[in-house]
Structure formats: C-alpha cells, structure tokens
Design an enzyme around this catalytic site. Sequence first.
Site, short mmCIF file in Angstrom:
data_model
loop_
_atom_site.label_atom_id
_atom_site.label_comp_id
_atom_site.label_asym_id
_atom_site.label_seq_id
_atom_site.Cartn_x
_atom_site.Cartn_y
_atom_site.Cartn_z
N ASP A 262 0.86 -1.18 0.00
CA ASP A 262 0.00 0.00 0.00
C ASP A 262 0.90 1.24 0.00
OD1 ASP A 262 -2.13 1.70 -0.02
OD2 ASP A 262 -3.25 0.64 1.53
C1 BGC Z 1 -5.04 3.15 0.06
C2 BGC Z 1 -5.20 2.11 -1.02
C3 BGC Z 1 -5.03 2.75 -2.38
C4 BGC Z 1 -3.68 3.42 -2.44
C5 BGC Z 1 -3.34 4.03 -3.78
C6 BGC Z 1 -3.79 3.99 -0.12
O1 BGC Z 1 -3.77 5.06 0.74
O2 BGC Z 1 -5.04 2.52 1.31
O3 BGC Z 1 -6.45 1.50 -0.90
O4 BGC Z 1 -5.19 1.80 -3.39
O5 BGC Z 1 -3.63 4.43 -1.44
O6 BGC Z 1 -4.03 5.18 -4.04
#
Ligand code: BGC
Length: 743
Positions: A262
Amino acid sequence: MIGKERIRELISRMTVREKAAEMSQLWGENPDGTLMGLEQGIHRDPFLDANAGSLLGYYGAERTIRAQKMHLEKNRHKIPLLFMTDVIHGFKTAFPSVLGLAATWNPKLAEQTAAVAAAEAASSGVCVTFSPMADLVRDARWGRVTESAGEDPYLNALFAAAFVRGYQGDDVSAPGKIASCVKHFAGYGAAEGGRDYDSVQIGEASLWNDYLPPFLAAMEAGCKLLMPAFHTMDGVPCTASRELLTGLLRDRLGFTGTVISDCTAVWELICHGVCADEKEAALAAVGAGVDIEMVSSSFYDNLESLLAEGKMTMEQLDNAVERILTLKDELGLFENPYKDADPEAEQKLLLCPAHRQLAREAAANSAVLLKNEGGVLPLRPSDKIALIGPLSHSRKLIDTWGLVNSDEKDCVTVKQALLGCGQLSGVLHAPGCCLKNDCEPDAVYPDDAPLMEEALALAEECDKIVLVLGEHPDMSGESGSRSHIDLPDNQMELLSRLSQAGKPIVTVVLAGRPLALTRASQLSDALLYAWYPGTEGGNGIADVLTGKTGPSGRLPMSFPRSSGQCPIYYNHLPTGRPNRSGAYERFKNGYVDQPPGPLYPFGYGLTYTRFSYSPVRLSARQIPFPSQGAQAGGDALLTAEVTLKNEGSRPGTETVQLYLQDVAAQRSRPVRLLKGFSRETLAPGESRTVRFSVTADMLTYYLPGSGHVLEPGAFRAFIGPDSETRSFAEFFLLQEGGDENGM
Ligand code: BGC
C-alpha cells in the site's frame, strides 16, 4: 505474449539497480501536473525515468501515450511502464459507492459497472485498478466501509468476484480490460475502534471464516494483484509478514500474482516500530513477499546494498521482477505498450449515454427504503413537493475515491432530477441549512437561521417535504473515521423543525456509511438510504421517489441505534447470556441504555408492495453424511423453500434470503450466516416457490488445527426478508452411517 523464457532472459540482462527500479512505483505526477519520475523524478533521478516499473494515479490517453513513449525511448530493455490507479466504483462515470453497489444485492449489476469502469479507464491508458477492496467490515465508524461490500463474508465474496470479472473478463489483454488488485490483505476492516490504520487482532478461526472468503473469491476469479494492508496483525505489520504474504498467500492459497505494497507502507514499517530504517524496511518487505513498493523509495535506495551485503538473494529479486513482468506480459504490453489508450475512444466512452444509463439504474437499485409510513412514497403526480436540505441541490454525490477520477460537475443533482422528471405537480426548493465538513474544523459557514426560516415557509406551501440530508463526502473514505456517526447537528435541527410543520417528511440520506438514524427515523415518515449514488445519483433517487423504479435495495451492513453500539453485525457469535426479549434485561448481553439489536438489520429493505412468506419447507430432515465426492461436487444435500406472495397492489422485487445456523459445533458458530438469496420480481397477487439448494459447502467451517470441517448435528434454515427473520426449519446431518442420536 512474449512468455516465460523471454522474460527470464530479459531479467538475466537487468542490473540490480534496474530490478530495484522495476520494483518501484512512483506517484504519477507532481502537484503542478508535471510527471514524476519521467519529467522531474520523485528522486530527481533520470535513471527512474527509464526504469521505474509503474506510475500511480496517472491517466488520460494522450498523457499516458506520451509518458510511455518517453519511457520506452530511455529503457534499454524496452520494458513498458505500467499505469495503475484507483478505479473503485467507476472511472469518469461514477457508479454508487461500493457499499451502495453491495446494497443492490445484485453482483451481476456490479460486474457490469466494473466492466464499464474498465472500458473507460482502459481508453484512458489505465492498466491496473486497486479494486476490489475485499475487506469485511463491522464497524460503521471506520470511514472505509464505503469502499466495502459490507459485513457478510458470502455477500462480500460474490461482489469481490464480480468486480474482478468485470475488470478483467476472461482475458485481461482483451480490449477494454484492466487488471484487478484485491486489497487489503488481511483484516483491515477490523481496525480497532474503527480508526483507520489502527491495529487488528483477529484469531485464526475468524480470519478464515470471516475475513478470507472474499479474498479467496477474488483469487478464484483470477485477480492479478494483491495489496497487503497497512495495519499490524497481532503486532506484525501485514507488509512485513512473511507468515501472511508467503506462508498463507503463496504457499497455502497458491496465489501467483503480483504483490504491491500500500502507499508508503514499506517506509511505514519504521513508524510501526519493527524496522530501524528504510534499509531494514526494504529487507522486511521483500522478505515477506512484496514485489512492488508504492511511492516510498526504500527498495530503490537499498536493494543494491542489501544484495551486496548478502542479506538478500538475487533469486528473491528475480522472482519479484518476474511476477511484475509477467503481469505486463499478460496485459499484452510488450507487444502493445499503449494497450487501449486512445484519445478518440476516450472521448466517445467517458460519460457516454449508455454508461450514464447504467449509473442511473445502479443508483436506483442501490437505494434502500428503510421506512414508508402511510405509503407516503412513491410521490404522486398531484404532489407539490418542498425539496429541502443541504444535499438536495448538491453535486457532492461521489465519495472520495470516486473523485480521484470522476468530477462532481458531471453529477445530476436531486433537484435537477425532480424538477426535470415531469411527474410532479410542483417542486419548490430551499437548501434549509449548509453542508458542514468536520474535516475542515476551521471552516466558517453561513448562518443557518435564515435558511431554516425560508425552508419552513416553503414547507407550508407544499403537500410533502423531501429532505435530502447526509454526510459531506470527506467525512468517510480513507482516514474518514468518525467517533459519532450521527447526522450533523444543524441537519437534525432542520429535520426537527420541519417535523413540526405537520407535513409528511420523506428523508433521503446520502452517506458513505450506515449512520445512527434513531431520531431521524422517528421524525420522518419515509426514509430512503441512497449512499453516495454517483454521477447519475439525482436521477436514480428521483426514479425511486416517483416510483418509476421500485425500491429493491437491501442493507449490506447493520444500522446501529447509536455510535456506541458499533461494531454491530448480524453474524456474531452467540453469547452465554443472549438477550431474546428485545428489551433491556439484567445480566443479559447488551447495553443498559439501549435495546439490543440494530435499528435496521442486515438484509433489510422495504418495497412499494408487501410480500408474505410461507413457513420454511425442507425436502428432508435427516440427511445422510455426504461422501467426499458429493462434498467436492457441490451436490445438494437438501432443498429449503418458501412460497412468496406479493400481497400488495404494485409489482415489486423482493430479495429472499437463506440463512443457516449450526446449532452445536466444536467451536462456537455465528447465530446465523447468509448462504443464499434470490431477487424475485412479482406482479400484484402473484405467488412463487423460492427454492434453495443446501450443499455441504454451506455447512463447513474452518476449525483451527483441522482445516475446513463438516460436522454432523442439527442445523437451522431460516428463510425470510432479512437477517432477523424468525421463520426456520431444522434438519439433522447424520454421522457417517449413524442416526439422529449419533448411533
Ligand atoms: C489506500 C489504497 C489505495 C492506495 C493508492 C492507499 O492510501 O489505502 O487502498 O489503493 O492508497 O491510491
């Protein structure tokens, strides 16, 4: 496809630094719109221009084509760049939030929305979406419940698989298809107190029985990527958990796709207190099984030295790079690095009438009718409506993830839709109060008093009040946790004052999560829950209000009576002191200041007609223990059925639900579990038999130490309109060669 051999040959020619760059995902663009990595570099490093593996949040046909060209000119192996972004519930055409889509109880419809989202995104150069979020959720305080399919493992699994199929189809390289990344592995929805990013404590039985099924369904549907969650589980951050990402995911579940961290989660291992610096973080994440680091640069900055110091092996890096290049190959990017990026197609597809039509249908189908006293809905052609409320004229109909790609300006408001529907004798409008955003504590709002006076005066002139209330979209979604999940105070005051006008009130609520609606429900004659309904939200809501589309949505999450009741979910374990009376009882499970159970249960939703259910009928009550073959083949052990009748004077769609209860097992099992449902549309007076097959699979559960087990004994089959249905029939699964007494 270029195939395994050529990919391996390519990897053999890559330097370690090139491999580290391939394993790095950069932000797509700087705040000023220039490309990161390619034009400026997150590290201001031209090497990344040529070698970074992927960009985050970068789309647009012309832009991606240009970026890909620049990248390929500089990349000595001609490895294409991958564009990934969050296409969560639509791309430019925003569909209802995922929780709203789940409220349709129609995975096929969700699949169609995902296919449209994929087609739009692909034309815009996107190759991978970070969806579905397969996290089971039980606590409405958590902002990200808006991205989930709710509290039930079975419903969640159906929706996770539907999203994957919609995005990827049978062949992810086909036109209009994009790869799907299931997230957040695992148990993110169980963050303590509903606070985002917080710790999670889940036992093995709950992990397998509650939290893993939606992930398994997404994997079975073929999702190409997986994202570990931000949190720690029993003290180990998922991003650094070899047990989770290799032991469970790869070795036990057989996942062969790409694992992407993530956003900055590798670097965050330092904040979690398990790594001293980025070098340790890179070592821990690669060691656990992470292939791509999103946004932070621990991999890029440290993999070379970790290898040189012998802390990491070349094989580890090669395996990760092979998975990334295989993904690119499966998308067909080595042959056509631009895939579907096409400015003309983009122009034609984004927000085209067919996509808007599907969005309207989805919005109407996602709305859940929670109350309708005196048949105030549907609105009649003769009705003169006072349309009031801070969201009645607002384009804030899309949740925060939707806004990554979609624009509020494209939304149809409730006001536009009701004024334009031509089915009402008059619609007068007043905002009533302003829409406050708790995420902006310093914001200054206009005085509500004159707005309320205006609304009250308007209400006097009309037959019915349609009041559109809800949460500002910023107040749910990522980092949108709330400790009090009530409607904002000024909106409650507006509702309370309007309720004294003596006119029927139809309250429409737009929100990312279940709100605590006890008081709002008391003050309203009708209550329609419409989530964040998306680009065509106004039209979808108007369709339901006017009866053009009958309400058919069902709750995918229990609605609490108050914030203090969270987490609340129907499929909880029994306690030694169950409260069965429905009122407060001393020394029984529950709260002293609140009746037990939710305000509105999981599965609940009204229609504009009335359905009756016969008692549950079973095809057999004593069931021989099935052979291994019958278990594996999914053979029916028995059928359970009811006769459903539309007793009203309007057609309607009823969602008939089957729940099973394992009465006594080796381990305490939920009081009931959804195992099947069927959406039935019946004409007035029509009746129909609704039959479910009960298979061994529905009766098995994960028992730590034993794996999935099927145990003999008593089971109950409940069939009814929601998770609180009391109507059931009992059957008995005999021991192998035994009778009811186990003899
Ligand atoms: C979120 C994810 C997301 C990623 C990319 C993160 O902060 O937890 O769900 O896909 O950002 O934008």
